[in-house]
Design a protein around this motif. Sequence first.
Motif, PDB file in Angstrom:
ATOM      1  N   ALA A   1       0.824  -1.209   0.000  1.00  0.00           N
ATOM      2  CA  ALA A   1       0.000   0.000   0.000  1.00  0.00           C
ATOM      3  C   ALA A   1       0.856   1.255   0.000  1.00  0.00           C
ATOM      4  O   ALA A   1       0.477   2.272  -0.545  1.00  0.00           O
ATOM      5  N   LYS A   2       2.033   1.204   0.611  1.00  0.00           N
ATOM      6  CA  LYS A   2       2.860   2.392   0.739  1.00  0.00           C
ATOM      7  C   LYS A   2       3.924   2.505  -0.345  1.00  0.00           C
ATOM      8  O   LYS A   2       4.367   3.592  -0.665  1.00  0.00           O
ATOM      9  N   LYS A   3       4.364   1.389  -0.883  1.00  0.00           N
ATOM     10  CA  LYS A   3       5.540   1.442  -1.728  1.00  0.00           C
ATOM     11  C   LYS A   3       5.481   0.384  -2.815  1.00  0.00           C
ATOM     12  O   LYS A   3       4.984  -0.708  -2.604  1.00  0.00           O
ATOM     13  N   PHE A   4       5.992   0.705  -3.978  1.00  0.00           N
ATOM     14  CA  PHE A   4       6.097  -0.236  -5.075  1.00  0.00           C
ATOM     15  C   PHE A   4       7.579  -0.431  -5.353  1.00  0.00           C
ATOM     16  O   PHE A   4       8.298   0.515  -5.618  1.00  0.00           O
ATOM     17  N   VAL A   5       8.048  -1.665  -5.274  1.00  0.00           N
ATOM     18  CA  VAL A   5       9.454  -1.958  -5.499  1.00  0.00           C
ATOM     19  C   VAL A   5       9.559  -2.777  -6.775  1.00  0.00           C
ATOM     20  O   VAL A   5       9.055  -3.895  -6.849  1.00  0.00           O
ATOM     21  N   ASP A   6      10.214  -2.223  -7.782  1.00  0.00           N
ATOM     22  CA  ASP A   6      10.384  -2.888  -9.068  1.00  0.00           C
ATOM     23  C   ASP A   6      11.720  -3.629  -9.053  1.00  0.00           C
ATOM     24  O   ASP A   6      12.730  -3.135  -9.560  1.00  0.00           O
ATOM     25  N   VAL A   7      11.722  -4.809  -8.467  1.00  0.00           N
ATOM     26  CA  VAL A   7      12.958  -5.577  -8.311  1.00  0.00           C
ATOM     27  C   VAL A   7      13.516  -5.985  -9.669  1.00  0.00           C
ATOM     28  O   VAL A   7      14.716  -5.859  -9.924  1.00  0.00           O
ATOM     29  N   ARG A   8      12.640  -6.473 -10.552  1.00  0.00           N
ATOM     30  CA  ARG A   8      13.103  -6.895 -11.881  1.00  0.00           C
ATOM     31  C   ARG A   8      13.730  -5.732 -12.642  1.00  0.00           C
ATOM     32  O   ARG A   8      14.773  -5.877 -13.277  1.00  0.00           O
ATOM     33  N   GLY A   9      13.081  -4.572 -12.603  1.00  0.00           N
ATOM     34  CA  GLY A   9      13.618  -3.396 -13.287  1.00  0.00           C
ATOM     35  C   GLY A   9      14.971  -2.984 -12.736  1.00  0.00           C
ATOM     36  O   GLY A   9      15.873  -2.598 -13.478  1.00  0.00           O
ATOM     37  N   ALA A  10      15.125  -3.066 -11.420  1.00  0.00           N
ATOM     38  CA  ALA A  10      16.401  -2.709 -10.798  1.00  0.00           C
ATOM     39  C   ALA A  10      17.494  -3.690 -11.209  1.00  0.00           C
ATOM     40  O   ALA A  10      18.625  -3.283 -11.511  1.00  0.00           O
ATOM     41  N   ILE A  11      17.162  -4.985 -11.247  1.00  0.00           N
ATOM     42  CA  ILE A  11      18.154  -5.990 -11.642  1.00  0.00           C
ATOM     43  C   ILE A  11      18.566  -5.799 -13.097  1.00  0.00           C
ATOM     44  O   ILE A  11      19.763  -5.811 -13.424  1.00  0.00           O
ATOM     45  N   ILE A  12      17.604  -5.593 -13.969  1.00  0.00           N
ATOM     46  CA  ILE A  12      17.914  -5.398 -15.387  1.00  0.00           C
ATOM     47  C   ILE A  12      18.757  -4.150 -15.586  1.00  0.00           C
ATOM     48  O   ILE A  12      19.750  -4.152 -16.319  1.00  0.00           O
ATOM     49  N   THR A  13      18.389  -3.056 -14.913  1.00  0.00           N
ATOM     50  CA  THR A  13      19.163  -1.815 -15.027  1.00  0.00           C
ATOM     51  C   THR A  13      20.585  -2.013 -14.523  1.00  0.00           C
ATOM     52  O   THR A  13      21.549  -1.557 -15.154  1.00  0.00           O
TER      53      THR A  13
ATOM     54  N   ILE B   1      22.338  -4.821 -14.349  1.00  0.00           N
ATOM     55  CA  ILE B   1      23.091  -5.693 -15.264  1.00  0.00           C
ATOM     56  C   ILE B   1      23.509  -4.945 -16.521  1.00  0.00           C
ATOM     57  O   ILE B   1      24.658  -5.064 -16.971  1.00  0.00           O
ATOM     58  N   VAL B   2      22.597  -4.173 -17.085  1.00  0.00           N
ATOM     59  CA  VAL B   2      22.932  -3.400 -18.294  1.00  0.00           C
ATOM     60  C   VAL B   2      24.054  -2.409 -18.001  1.00  0.00           C
ATOM     61  O   VAL B   2      25.003  -2.265 -18.774  1.00  0.00           O
ATOM     62  N   ALA B   3      23.972  -1.699 -16.874  1.00  0.00           N
ATOM     63  CA  ALA B   3      25.023  -0.741 -16.510  1.00  0.00           C
ATOM     64  C   ALA B   3      26.348  -1.448 -16.269  1.00  0.00           C
ATOM     65  O   ALA B   3      27.416  -0.952 -16.674  1.00  0.00           O
ATOM     66  N   LEU B   4      26.295  -2.608 -15.633  1.00  0.00           N
ATOM     67  CA  LEU B   4      27.513  -3.377 -15.376  1.00  0.00           C
ATOM     68  C   LEU B   4      28.161  -3.833 -16.688  1.00  0.00           C
ATOM     69  O   LEU B   4      29.381  -3.673 -16.873  1.00  0.00           O
ATOM     70  N   ILE B   5      27.369  -4.353 -17.616  1.00  0.00           N
ATOM     71  CA  ILE B   5      27.914  -4.802 -18.912  1.00  0.00           C
ATOM     72  C   ILE B   5      28.503  -3.624 -19.672  1.00  0.00           C
ATOM     73  O   ILE B   5      29.608  -3.719 -20.218  1.00  0.00           O
ATOM     74  N   LEU B   6      27.776  -2.501 -19.703  1.00  0.00           N
ATOM     75  CA  LEU B   6      28.293  -1.330 -20.422  1.00  0.00           C
ATOM     76  C   LEU B   6      29.570  -0.811 -19.767  1.00  0.00           C
ATOM     77  O   LEU B   6      30.533  -0.450 -20.464  1.00  0.00           O
ATOM     78  N   GLY B   7      29.615  -0.796 -18.445  1.00  0.00           N
ATOM     79  CA  GLY B   7      30.829  -0.354 -17.740  1.00  0.00           C
ATOM     80  C   GLY B   7      32.006  -1.265 -18.047  1.00  0.00           C
ATOM     81  O   GLY B   7      33.127  -0.790 -18.291  1.00  0.00           O
ATOM     82  N   ILE B   8      31.791  -2.576 -18.048  1.00  0.00           N
ATOM     83  CA  ILE B   8      32.869  -3.519 -18.371  1.00  0.00           C
ATOM     84  C   ILE B   8      33.354  -3.329 -19.795  1.00  0.00           C
ATOM     85  O   ILE B   8      34.566  -3.334 -20.064  1.00  0.00           O
ATOM     86  N   LEU B   9      32.421  -3.136 -20.721  1.00  0.00           N
ATOM     87  CA  LEU B   9      32.820  -2.903 -22.117  1.00  0.00           C
ATOM     88  C   LEU B   9      33.650  -1.627 -22.258  1.00  0.00           C
ATOM     89  O   LEU B   9      34.613  -1.583 -23.036  1.00  0.00           O
ATOM     90  N   LEU B  10      33.281  -0.601 -21.509  1.00  0.00           N
ATOM     91  CA  LEU B  10      34.065   0.637 -21.558  1.00  0.00           C
ATOM     92  C   LEU B  10      35.445   0.430 -20.939  1.00  0.00           C
ATOM     93  O   LEU B  10      36.434   0.983 -21.429  1.00  0.00           O
TER      94      LEU B  10
END
Length: 152
Positions: free
Chosen positions: A7-19, A21-30
């Motif tokens: 009722a108080k909060k919505f936690v988008d766990v999947r969205g956080a994990i995907i974000t 992972i994408v940032a981690l992969i892009l950082g490693i590639l850089l």
Amino acid sequence: METKRTAKKFVDVRGAIITGIVALILGILLFIAHQWLWGGLTLVLGAWITWHILTHVPTKDGHPTNRSDISQAETANHFQPLDWEPVKSAQDAEALLTSKLGDRGWHTVSGTVAISAPIQFVVAASDGTTKIVTAAGQIIADDGSETNEEGK
């Protein structure tokens, strides 16, 4: 790892994990491309966005937002303002206009409480300016357009 909705909060766990992972992969590639600064900044930004997704508290309160749904709820409430509506009387409408548009000698011309929905008040200023204030707190100019904070 389900998305949790309370009722108080919505936690988008999947969205956080995907974000994350994408940032981690892009950082490693850089880093592989010897772009140390951009790789580090990408990891920091990705971590910040992931943290923000996990701790964000939404501002939506679940009340109806379109005029027809609010009018139906007001009609079902015997043409009385709903509990969550900020404007319940003519004095509330005048006070809202004074706080948003300044003290212009606002006085209520008419109101529709206990008469019809949508519940609204016609409020006039001493200079002849007329505004319509709905019980939901929306300020409408006399020409039907919604008024912004400055009254323009």
